[in-house]
Every structure is written in structure tokens, then in C-alpha cells.
Design an enzyme around this catalytic site. Sequence first.
Site, PDB file in Angstrom:
ATOM      1  N   CYS A   1      26.766  15.548  32.733  1.00  0.00           N
ATOM      2  CA  CYS A   1      27.565  16.380  33.643  1.00  0.00           C
ATOM      3  C   CYS A   1      28.805  15.627  34.122  1.00  0.00           C
ATOM      4  O   CYS A   1      29.887  16.197  34.226  1.00  0.00           O
ATOM      5  CB  CYS A   1      26.733  16.811  34.842  1.00  0.00           C
ATOM      6  SG  CYS A   1      25.356  17.893  34.413  1.00  0.00           S
TER       7      CYS A   1
ATOM      8  N   CYS B   1      24.730  24.014  25.529  1.00  0.00           N
ATOM      9  CA  CYS B   1      24.286  23.059  26.551  1.00  0.00           C
ATOM     10  C   CYS B   1      23.971  23.786  27.848  1.00  0.00           C
ATOM     11  O   CYS B   1      23.125  23.348  28.623  1.00  0.00           O
ATOM     12  CB  CYS B   1      25.380  22.047  26.879  1.00  0.00           C
ATOM     13  SG  CYS B   1      25.843  20.954  25.556  1.00  0.00           S
TER      14      CYS B   1
END
Length: 146
Positions: free
Chosen positions: A103, A34
Site C-alpha cells: 500500500c 489487487c
Amino acid sequence: MAYSEKVMDHFANPRNVGEIENADGIGEVGNSKCGDIMKMYIKVDNNIISDVKFKTFGCGAAIATSSMATELIKGKTIDDALKLTNKAVMEALDGLPPVKVHCSVLAEQAIKAAVSDYYRNQGIDPEPIVGKQSDDCAHCHDCGEE
């Protein structure tokens, strides 16, 4: 992609960056595929998170969510810290673009991972308190992994 002033402030001036020597709990979440990896350190005194620091490798939103999450749990009880959701982190930052929501999820997971480590260090099974921790990348839509 437009970021709020708060996101930009926490990215440019992140709070609580660093490590805590002899931390009571350390949690690391993310996936190198990621590109976002968060490591959170907590110091606990009488069930209160007296200090919290983070190190994040990732985009500006990852740094901003880490910074805000530490601000939101510092001085709080462990129970209150565990109630912090990714939505609360996003709201405190006045929102995130949809592609960056992952996030805030990482920030929530980093707190839970640090608290889980704290409980393990105390000889307590964290799963009944914190829940099962996932190491997968399913929350991340940017990395192309399923």
C-alpha cells in the site's frame, strides 16, 4: 494484524480526500486484481505542490497511506515530493504490517504518476526526471498475480 494509532487515525479521518478540478497532474495506480487503486491529483504553483487530493479504492492501509502521502508532499517542491519513498510513508504512520507494505508502494507510485502527468501536460518528457513508471502488479503480494 495490528495497526498503529496513526494508521487508524488516517483511515478513520483521511486528509485531502477528493478531486481537484483542473488539476495540473493526475496519477492513477494500482490494479483491480489487487483490489487497491489510488488516484492522486496535484495543483502546482511555482514548482510547489500547493494542493493535493486523493481517491482510493482499497483497504484501510491503502487509505491511510494515501492520506499520509498527501500530507507529506503538500506545500513541498516537486523535487521533494519525488524523493518521498514508501519507507518514509510507513515511518510516518509508525509502520505497517508486512502484508500491507504494498500500500505504501502504491502511494509512492501515485505521486510519481501525478508528477509524470504534470510534466507531460507541460510538454516535458517525465521519464528522465521521474523514472519509468510501471503498470504491473509485481509489488503486490496479496493479489496472487506474478
